[in-house]
Design a protein around this motif. Structure first.
Motif, PDB file in Angstrom:
ATOM      1  N   THR A  70      26.860 -43.387  -7.686  1.00  0.00           N
ATOM      2  CA  THR A  70      27.741 -43.175  -8.837  1.00  0.00           C
ATOM      3  C   THR A  70      26.931 -42.541  -9.957  1.00  0.00           C
ATOM      4  N   ALA A  71      27.450 -41.477 -10.520  1.00  0.00           N
ATOM      5  CA  ALA A  71      26.736 -40.770 -11.572  1.00  0.00           C
ATOM      6  C   ALA A  71      27.721 -40.318 -12.643  1.00  0.00           C
ATOM      7  N   VAL A  72      27.181 -40.058 -13.810  1.00  0.00           N
ATOM      8  CA  VAL A  72      27.963 -39.484 -14.904  1.00  0.00           C
ATOM      9  C   VAL A  72      27.431 -38.086 -15.173  1.00  0.00           C
ATOM     10  N   GLU A  73      28.313 -37.113 -15.067  1.00  0.00           N
ATOM     11  CA  GLU A  73      27.938 -35.725 -15.335  1.00  0.00           C
ATOM     12  C   GLU A  73      27.991 -35.473 -16.844  1.00  0.00           C
ATOM     13  N   CYS A  74      26.924 -34.947 -17.411  1.00  0.00           N
ATOM     14  CA  CYS A  74      26.843 -34.649 -18.839  1.00  0.00           C
ATOM     15  C   CYS A  74      26.693 -33.149 -19.017  1.00  0.00           C
ATOM     16  N   VAL A  75      27.631 -32.553 -19.702  1.00  0.00           N
ATOM     17  CA  VAL A  75      27.609 -31.116 -19.990  1.00  0.00           C
ATOM     18  C   VAL A  75      27.602 -30.962 -21.505  1.00  0.00           C
ATOM     19  N   PHE A  76      26.697 -30.125 -22.033  1.00  0.00           N
ATOM     20  CA  PHE A  76      26.634 -29.973 -23.487  1.00  0.00           C
ATOM     21  C   PHE A  76      26.381 -28.517 -23.847  1.00  0.00           C
ATOM     22  N   LEU A  77      26.858 -28.163 -25.025  1.00  0.00           N
ATOM     23  CA  LEU A  77      26.760 -26.785 -25.527  1.00  0.00           C
ATOM     24  C   LEU A  77      26.269 -26.838 -26.963  1.00  0.00           C
ATOM     25  N   ASP A  78      25.337 -25.966 -27.299  1.00  0.00           N
ATOM     26  CA  ASP A  78      24.750 -25.924 -28.634  1.00  0.00           C
ATOM     27  C   ASP A  78      25.760 -25.311 -29.616  1.00  0.00           C
ATOM     28  N   VAL A  79      26.173 -26.095 -30.625  1.00  0.00           N
ATOM     29  CA  VAL A  79      27.123 -25.619 -31.646  1.00  0.00           C
ATOM     30  C   VAL A  79      26.509 -25.778 -33.041  1.00  0.00           C
ATOM     31  N   THR A  80      25.178 -25.714 -33.107  1.00  0.00           N
ATOM     32  CA  THR A  80      24.508 -25.946 -34.388  1.00  0.00           C
ATOM     33  C   THR A  80      24.959 -24.935 -35.441  1.00  0.00           C
ATOM     34  N   GLU A  81      24.973 -23.670 -35.083  1.00  0.00           N
ATOM     35  CA  GLU A  81      25.362 -22.644 -36.054  1.00  0.00           C
ATOM     36  C   GLU A  81      26.818 -22.814 -36.477  1.00  0.00           C
ATOM     37  N   THR A  82      27.653 -23.219 -35.528  1.00  0.00           N
ATOM     38  CA  THR A  82      29.059 -23.456 -35.874  1.00  0.00           C
ATOM     39  C   THR A  82      29.196 -24.596 -36.866  1.00  0.00           C
ATOM     40  N   VAL A  83      28.461 -25.686 -36.621  1.00  0.00           N
ATOM     41  CA  VAL A  83      28.519 -26.835 -37.532  1.00  0.00           C
ATOM     42  C   VAL A  83      28.028 -26.446 -38.915  1.00  0.00           C
ATOM     43  N   ARG A  84      26.939 -25.694 -38.976  1.00  0.00           N
ATOM     44  CA  ARG A  84      26.424 -25.278 -40.274  1.00  0.00           C
ATOM     45  C   ARG A  84      27.395 -24.350 -40.999  1.00  0.00           C
TER      46      ARG A  84
END
Length: 486
Positions: free
Chosen positions: A161-175
């Motif tokens: 059993t595993a949890v898939e973690c997908v992430f995307l850099d949105v630093t510039e969007t947040v700023r």
């Protein structure tokens, strides 16, 4: 290959049945099962290879967390094993290799509060609920970034059993959002602390969005459809400003840049008159076509009231409140320049025995007589007739739409009859009477010609005994009221 297959079939199928029949068929079944197993394994490997290649090309980072189970069979994150980083993880998080990233994943990658959220999100995803969150992470180069992360449960075999973690850099969007929020807050604070009202208008669906404070003041919704007609139908625009109000949106719909100020009188929900000075800026699409507009409106009610007060003092007589000579003359000249749709007439009225009233009772009684005369004229003539005081005891009435001479003579007889009961002074009371001279407009008349003929009629009326009138028709005929005198 075809020949070999045919030989196998001939050997195992077409040969005469003998003692090795069962062996031959067993070998055939074994070979078929072995072939299917090898083919299936090859397909799985190809599929896994395609998935790995796809993950390696993804613009976002991805990894798996293998979860363990405690003694009660519940999934737990304490001894989680991280594996299968795609190359983009190292690039986004700026770590040199997978070993250093794995070391930081459960230690320094997240700030303390974010680590708690990370664990909670993983455990929520482990029970089958897809989770997404915006999280703060510490990169390998010491900088901080913001990432949109998604967590989803994955199963491998019967126990994995595993949890898939997908992430995307949105630093510039947040700023950028942060800078935009600050700018919006500043703009909102400036707008709320000024008299300027900002309205957004969509050309396509003719819909406008207005700040709540202004919409509540006008008694309208924040989202106004079918503008401008719906606003006019709601009686929130003064009748005199309806055409100017339509002109604003007509020019916007035509794509005309704002080239002037639009002054519109609005009617608030409490019935008060509100003057708004309006300008707009067009917002165009990529093709250069006007898509919407931003209108900004300033409350100029105080300025308009001051202007109206100054204009009133400039145009009005201080004692009676009637128009003065300059205002009367300017209005009559303007009307005479327009084509006549009906008869027009000018009346000049002069108080009789004004000098006697002043000498007997003083100038206060004279002012009372002038005020009584003004009130009598205002109550007798129509609101469309222009009435003014043009001299000491001389008055003027201009009728832009006048009836026949017989009608006007009847009106003047009633006016003189009303004034029969007006007196001033204490004890010995003196009557307030007047003489009237009038003239109808002739083709080509200007103000001087019309005034000269009316003044001549007044002169003759006063010498005929006062308290009477004389009228000149369009054809030059004179009509006098010979039944009256002193």
């Amino acid at each position: 290959y075809k020949r070999q297959i045919l030989n196998i079939l001939d050997y195992y199928v077409c040969r005469p049945r003998d003692s090795s029949h069962i062996f031959r068929w067993g070998m055939l079944v074994y070979l078929l099962i072995l072939s299917v197993t090898v083919l299936r394994r090859s397909m799985e490997q190809c599929r896994e290879q395609r998935i790995i290649e796809h993950y390696n090309r993804m613009p976002c980072g991805m990894f798996y967390l293998m979860l363990d189970r405690d003694s009660h069979g519940h999934l737990q994150l304490n001894e989680a094993t991280i594996y299968s980083f795609n190359p983009q993880c190292l690039h986004l998080l700026r770590y040199p290799d997978a070993k250093s990233l794995m070391s930081a994943m459960l230690t320094t990658l997240f700030p303390p509060d974010e680590m708690k959220r990370f664990r909670e999100n993983v455990l929520r995803a482990s029970v089958g609920a897809p989770v997404s969150a915006r999280m703060q992470m510490s990169r390998g180069d010491g900088t901080t970034g913001y990432f949109d992360a998604a967590f989803e449960l994955k199963r491998f075999g019967s126990d994995g059993t595993a949890v898939e973690c997908v992430f995307l850099d949105v630093t510039e969007t947040v700023r950028a959002e942060s800078r935009l929020n600050v700018s919006e807050a500043i703009c909102r604070m400036v707008i709320q602390n000024s008299n300027r009202i900002i309205q957004r208008y969509s050309i396509a669906d003719r819909t406008a969005w207005t700040p709540r404070e202004f919409s509540d003041r006008m008694g309208l919704p924040e989202k106004i459809e079918n503008i401008p007609e719906s606003v006019i139908a709601a009686r929130t625009v003064a009748e005199s400003s309806e055409e100017e109000f339509r002109a604003i949106y007509r020019d916007i719909d035509a794509g005309k840049p704002c080239g002037r100020d639009y002054e519109v009188e609005r009617i608030a929900a409490d019935g008060a008159s509100v003057w708004m000075l309006t300008r707009y800026v067009l917002v165009r699409d990529e093709a250069g076509q006007p898509r919407s507009a931003v209108l900004y409106m300033d409350d100029i009610t105080a300025i308009k009231r001051r202007e109206q007060a100054l204009l009133h003092r400039a145009e009005r007589d201080g004692l009676t409140g009637l128009y003065n000579r300059a205002a009367m003359e300017a209005h009559i000249r303007e009307v005479l320049e327009r084509p006549a749709e009906d008869r027009r007439a000018l009346l000049i009225l002069d108080l009789d025995s004004m000098k006697t009233i002043n000498d007997t009772f003083g100038h206060a009684a004279g002012d009372e007589a002038l005020t009584d005369m003004a009130n009598a004229l205002c109550s007798h003539f129509r609101h469309t007739d222009r009435i003014g005081r043009i001299g000491g005891d001389e008055f003027m009435v201009f009728l832009d739409s006048c009836g026949s001479p017989a009608w006007l003579c009847g009106s003047l007889e009633r006016l003189l009859g009303k004034m029969e009961g007006q007196y001033v002074g204490d004890g010995q009371r003196l009557p307030v009477r007047c003489s009237v001279g009038g003239a109808y407009q002739r083709p080509g008349d200007d103000f001087e010609a019309l005034y000269r003929r009316a003044d001549a009629c007044l002169y003759r009326a006063k010498h005929a005994g006062k308290n009477t009138f004389e009228l000149e028709t369009e054809s030059g005929n004179l009509i006098a009221d010979a039944s009256r005198g002193n």
